[in-house]
Design a protein around this motif. Structure first.
Motif, PDB file in Angstrom:
ATOM      1  N   VAL A  60      53.540  76.018  40.943  1.00  0.00           N
ATOM      2  CA  VAL A  60      53.350  74.825  40.118  1.00  0.00           C
ATOM      3  C   VAL A  60      52.089  73.879  40.769  1.00  0.00           C
ATOM      4  O   VAL A  60      51.656  74.370  41.826  1.00  0.00           O
ATOM      5  N   SER A  61      51.914  72.917  40.073  1.00  0.00           N
ATOM      6  CA  SER A  61      50.608  72.334  40.591  1.00  0.00           C
ATOM      7  C   SER A  61      51.278  71.333  41.702  1.00  0.00           C
ATOM      8  O   SER A  61      52.384  70.752  41.532  1.00  0.00           O
ATOM      9  N   ALA A  62      50.227  70.995  42.776  1.00  0.00           N
ATOM     10  CA  ALA A  62      50.703  69.864  43.777  1.00  0.00           C
ATOM     11  C   ALA A  62      50.892  68.672  42.850  1.00  0.00           C
ATOM     12  O   ALA A  62      51.542  67.813  43.365  1.00  0.00           O
ATOM     13  N   ALA A  63      49.942  68.415  42.016  1.00  0.00           N
ATOM     14  CA  ALA A  63      50.149  67.189  40.839  1.00  0.00           C
ATOM     15  C   ALA A  63      51.572  66.989  40.673  1.00  0.00           C
ATOM     16  O   ALA A  63      52.300  66.091  40.610  1.00  0.00           O
ATOM     17  N   LEU A  64      52.115  68.091  39.900  1.00  0.00           N
ATOM     18  CA  LEU A  64      53.616  68.127  39.464  1.00  0.00           C
ATOM     19  C   LEU A  64      54.497  67.980  40.862  1.00  0.00           C
ATOM     20  O   LEU A  64      55.332  66.902  40.331  1.00  0.00           O
TER      21      LEU A  64
ATOM     22  N   LYS B 282      54.369  64.242  41.254  1.00  0.00           N
ATOM     23  CA  LYS B 282      54.847  63.466  40.131  1.00  0.00           C
ATOM     24  C   LYS B 282      56.572  63.655  40.160  1.00  0.00           C
ATOM     25  O   LYS B 282      57.124  62.668  39.743  1.00  0.00           O
TER      26      LYS B 282
ATOM     27  N   ARG C  38      50.960  71.293  48.978  1.00  0.00           N
ATOM     28  CA  ARG C  38      50.112  72.299  48.183  1.00  0.00           C
ATOM     29  C   ARG C  38      50.836  73.665  48.636  1.00  0.00           C
ATOM     30  O   ARG C  38      50.786  74.394  47.845  1.00  0.00           O
TER      31      ARG C  38
ATOM     32  N   SER D 208      61.128  73.635  36.789  1.00  0.00           N
ATOM     33  CA  SER D 208      60.202  73.294  37.780  1.00  0.00           C
ATOM     34  C   SER D 208      60.641  72.697  39.130  1.00  0.00           C
ATOM     35  O   SER D 208      60.377  72.827  40.087  1.00  0.00           O
TER      36      SER D 208
ATOM     37  N   ALA E  57      53.980  73.752  46.317  1.00  0.00           N
ATOM     38  CA  ALA E  57      53.502  73.996  45.052  1.00  0.00           C
ATOM     39  C   ALA E  57      52.954  75.525  44.878  1.00  0.00           C
ATOM     40  O   ALA E  57      53.543  76.066  43.868  1.00  0.00           O
ATOM     41  N   SER E  58      52.388  76.101  45.668  1.00  0.00           N
ATOM     42  CA  SER E  58      51.721  77.220  45.601  1.00  0.00           C
ATOM     43  C   SER E  58      53.011  78.299  45.596  1.00  0.00           C
ATOM     44  O   SER E  58      53.167  79.243  44.640  1.00  0.00           O
TER      45      SER E  58
END
Length: 188
Positions: free
Chosen positions: A42-46, A49, A34, A11, A37-38
């Protein structure tokens, strides 16, 4: 049992690849976390993180001078080696740090700080590589300028597309080497 871990990019790698591609295409301000991430799947949260902020992610994908630390060639071959590496990255479709420098500085959240920091890192690396002991690192500055110009000419303008690879390495490498040799003579 799972297959080899190198078969699937991590990731972190996917995020870095997407960020490099999107920042390079649209610039810092036009890209959101975003978007990255898109594109990376993966998610924006990841993303947050992994990197903490968009600024830290932007810094992580910026070109660095570490590619210069790997050079272990005689000083007499340094100019050709630098040129060869730019052309090999073009052939392999890899990012070109020399061509990315101006864009990464202009698109940085703090352009003046990025300019100073990047200039100092690249000058220090080239000065160390070529033995430039002048107070203003004048020979290193010329080599950096020549390589940035070459990276831009090859990648951004698409110049030298029809040239013979070895001829271009020899001709432009000689231009870069002339400054390296001048440094060696002046900085003894």
């Amino acid at each position: 049992m799972s297959g080899p871990s190198h078969a699937i990019p991590s990731s972190r790698d996917a995020v870095l690849d997407s960020a490099g591609k999107l920042f390079g295409a649209r610039g810092y301000r036009a890209v959101t976390v975003r978007d990255i991430a898109s594109d990376a799947g993966v998610s924006a949260a990841l993303v947050m993180k992994l990197y903490g902020s968009k600024e830290k992610l932007f810094a992580a994908v910026q070109p660095d001078e570490s590619l210069l630390n790997e050079l272990q060639v005689p000083a007499s071959e340094l100019g050709a080696t630098l040129v060869f590496r730019v052309l090999m990255r073009r052939e392999r479709g890899l990012k070109e740090p020399w061509a990315m420098l101006p864009f990464s500085i202009q698109d940085s959240p703090a352009p003046e700080a990025a300019r100073t920091e990047t200039r100092d890192r690249y000058l220090a690396s080239i000065a160390g590589l070529i033995g430039d002991t002048t107070p203003d690192r004048r020979y290193a500055a010329i080599v950096v300028a020549l390589m940035m110009g070459f990276g831009e000419a090859v990648r951004t303008l698409g110049l030298f597309g029809g040239w013979d690879f070895d001829e271009l390495v020899a001709r432009y490498g000689a231009i870069v080497q002339a400054q390296i040799d001048a440094c060696a003579a002046a900085c003894r």
